[in-house]
Design a protein around this motif. Sequence first.
Motif, PDB file in Angstrom:
ATOM      1  N   ALA A  68     -33.480 106.900 101.436  1.00 45.72           N
ATOM      2  CA  ALA A  68     -33.923 106.127 102.592  1.00 45.72           C
ATOM      3  C   ALA A  68     -34.693 107.041 103.538  1.00 45.72           C
ATOM      4  CB  ALA A  68     -32.724 105.532 103.318  1.00 45.72           C
ATOM      5  N   LYS A  69     -35.700 106.486 104.187  1.00 47.35           N
ATOM      6  CA  LYS A  69     -36.483 107.251 105.146  1.00 47.35           C
ATOM      7  C   LYS A  69     -35.668 107.380 106.428  1.00 47.35           C
ATOM      8  CE  LYS A  69     -40.910 107.548 107.360  1.00 47.35           C
ATOM      9  NZ  LYS A  69     -42.225 106.963 107.568  1.00 47.35           N
ATOM     10  N   LEU A  70     -35.573 108.593 106.938  1.00 45.70           N
ATOM     11  CA  LEU A  70     -34.772 108.834 108.133  1.00 45.70           C
ATOM     12  C   LEU A  70     -35.641 108.898 109.374  1.00 45.70           C
ATOM     13  CD1 LEU A  70     -32.266 111.513 106.832  1.00 45.70           C
ATOM     14  CD2 LEU A  70     -31.862 109.095 107.208  1.00 45.70           C
ATOM     15  N   ASP A  71     -35.070 108.496 110.459  1.00 43.90           N
ATOM     16  CA  ASP A  71     -35.712 108.566 111.761  1.00 43.90           C
ATOM     17  C   ASP A  71     -34.620 108.977 112.752  1.00 43.90           C
ATOM     18  OD1 ASP A  71     -37.796 108.442 113.496  1.00 43.90           O
ATOM     19  OD2 ASP A  71     -38.043 106.271 113.450  1.00 43.90           O
ATOM     20  N   TYR A  72     -34.922 108.981 114.025  1.00 40.65           N
ATOM     21  CA  TYR A  72     -33.913 109.377 114.993  1.00 40.65           C
ATOM     22  C   TYR A  72     -34.107 108.644 116.309  1.00 40.65           C
ATOM     23  CZ  TYR A  72     -37.581 112.243 117.076  1.00 40.65           C
ATOM     24  OH  TYR A  72     -38.751 112.656 117.667  1.00 40.65           O
ATOM     25  N   GLN A  73     -33.038 108.568 117.072  1.00 42.20           N
ATOM     26  CA  GLN A  73     -33.089 108.028 118.430  1.00 42.20           C
ATOM     27  C   GLN A  73     -32.808 109.167 119.389  1.00 42.20           C
ATOM     28  OE1 GLN A  73     -30.337 104.757 118.561  1.00 42.20           O
ATOM     29  NE2 GLN A  73     -31.904 103.314 117.891  1.00 42.20           N
ATOM     30  N   TRP A  74     -33.514 109.189 120.504  1.00 42.71           N
ATOM     31  CA  TRP A  74     -33.419 110.234 121.514  1.00 42.71           C
ATOM     32  C   TRP A  74     -32.635 109.678 122.685  1.00 42.71           C
ATOM     33  CZ3 TRP A  74     -33.761 115.175 121.918  1.00 42.71           C
ATOM     34  CH2 TRP A  74     -34.147 115.816 123.081  1.00 42.71           C
ATOM     35  N   HIS A  75     -31.494 110.291 123.019  1.00 43.42           N
ATOM     36  CA  HIS A  75     -30.586 109.767 124.040  1.00 43.42           C
ATOM     37  C   HIS A  75     -30.534 110.616 125.301  1.00 43.42           C
ATOM     38  CE1 HIS A  75     -29.050 106.739 121.312  1.00 43.42           C
ATOM     39  NE2 HIS A  75     -28.818 107.662 120.408  1.00 43.42           N
ATOM     40  N   LEU A  76     -31.592 111.359 125.601  1.00 43.24           N
ATOM     41  CA  LEU A  76     -31.559 112.243 126.775  1.00 43.24           C
ATOM     42  C   LEU A  76     -31.338 111.464 128.058  1.00 43.24           C
ATOM     43  CD1 LEU A  76     -31.787 115.005 128.061  1.00 43.24           C
ATOM     44  CD2 LEU A  76     -34.276 114.776 128.001  1.00 43.24           C
ATOM     45  N   ARG A  77     -32.022 110.336 128.217  1.00 47.98           N
ATOM     46  CA  ARG A  77     -31.884 109.553 129.450  1.00 47.98           C
ATOM     47  C   ARG A  77     -30.435 109.084 129.641  1.00 47.98           C
ATOM     48  NH1 ARG A  77     -35.936 104.718 130.745  1.00 47.98           N
ATOM     49  NH2 ARG A  77     -36.848 106.130 132.227  1.00 47.98           N
ATOM     50  N   LYS A  78     -29.805 108.623 128.565  1.00 45.43           N
ATOM     51  CA  LYS A  78     -28.418 108.149 128.649  1.00 45.43           C
ATOM     52  C   LYS A  78     -27.463 109.289 128.986  1.00 45.43           C
ATOM     53  CE  LYS A  78     -24.810 106.061 125.788  1.00 45.43           C
ATOM     54  NZ  LYS A  78     -23.837 107.051 126.155  1.00 45.43           N
ATOM     55  N   VAL A  79     -27.657 110.439 128.337  1.00 39.09           N
ATOM     56  CA  VAL A  79     -26.778 111.586 128.596  1.00 39.09           C
ATOM     57  C   VAL A  79     -26.948 112.065 130.038  1.00 39.09           C
ATOM     58  CG1 VAL A  79     -26.295 113.979 127.936  1.00 39.09           C
ATOM     59  CG2 VAL A  79     -26.736 112.273 126.176  1.00 39.09           C
ATOM     60  N   MET A  80     -28.196 112.064 130.519  1.00 38.21           N
ATOM     61  CA  MET A  80     -28.418 112.439 131.922  1.00 38.21           C
ATOM     62  C   MET A  80     -27.693 111.476 132.864  1.00 38.21           C
ATOM     63  SD  MET A  80     -32.429 113.551 132.038  1.00 38.21           S
ATOM     64  CE  MET A  80     -32.452 113.553 133.835  1.00 38.21           C
TER      65      MET A  80
END
Length: 115
Positions: free
Chosen positions: A3-15
């Motif tokens: 399967a092709k992998l991608d990612y989600q960026w959670h910097l705003r939530k962690v901040m």
Amino acid sequence: MAAKLDYQWHLRKVMADRGMFSTTDLIPPLAERGITLSSSQVYRLVVERPERLSLKILMALLDILDCTMDDLIEPIAVAGAVRKPKKAAAGGGEPAEGLGGLRPKRARIRGVDRP
């Protein structure tokens, strides 16, 4: 097929979890760690998903926010990422699916015989 992998960026939530609600809140802590970014660069880092990210910046973010990489980056599988098999070149191989016998034959051009 994998399967092709991608990612989600959670910097705003962690901040937000750490009480940092303005993107410019990151500028002074980054500067303390020797990283100078403009306010627009920090804004893009927080709001958009980075395609290229310096490891120094990533390590600084992990230190500033006291989190792990798993908190910032979530790997996900892209839906419908199964690759289709390549089609055969024109005139060779099996006919394409759905066309059956309707596929035209490749034209052969031969020299003209002159008397």
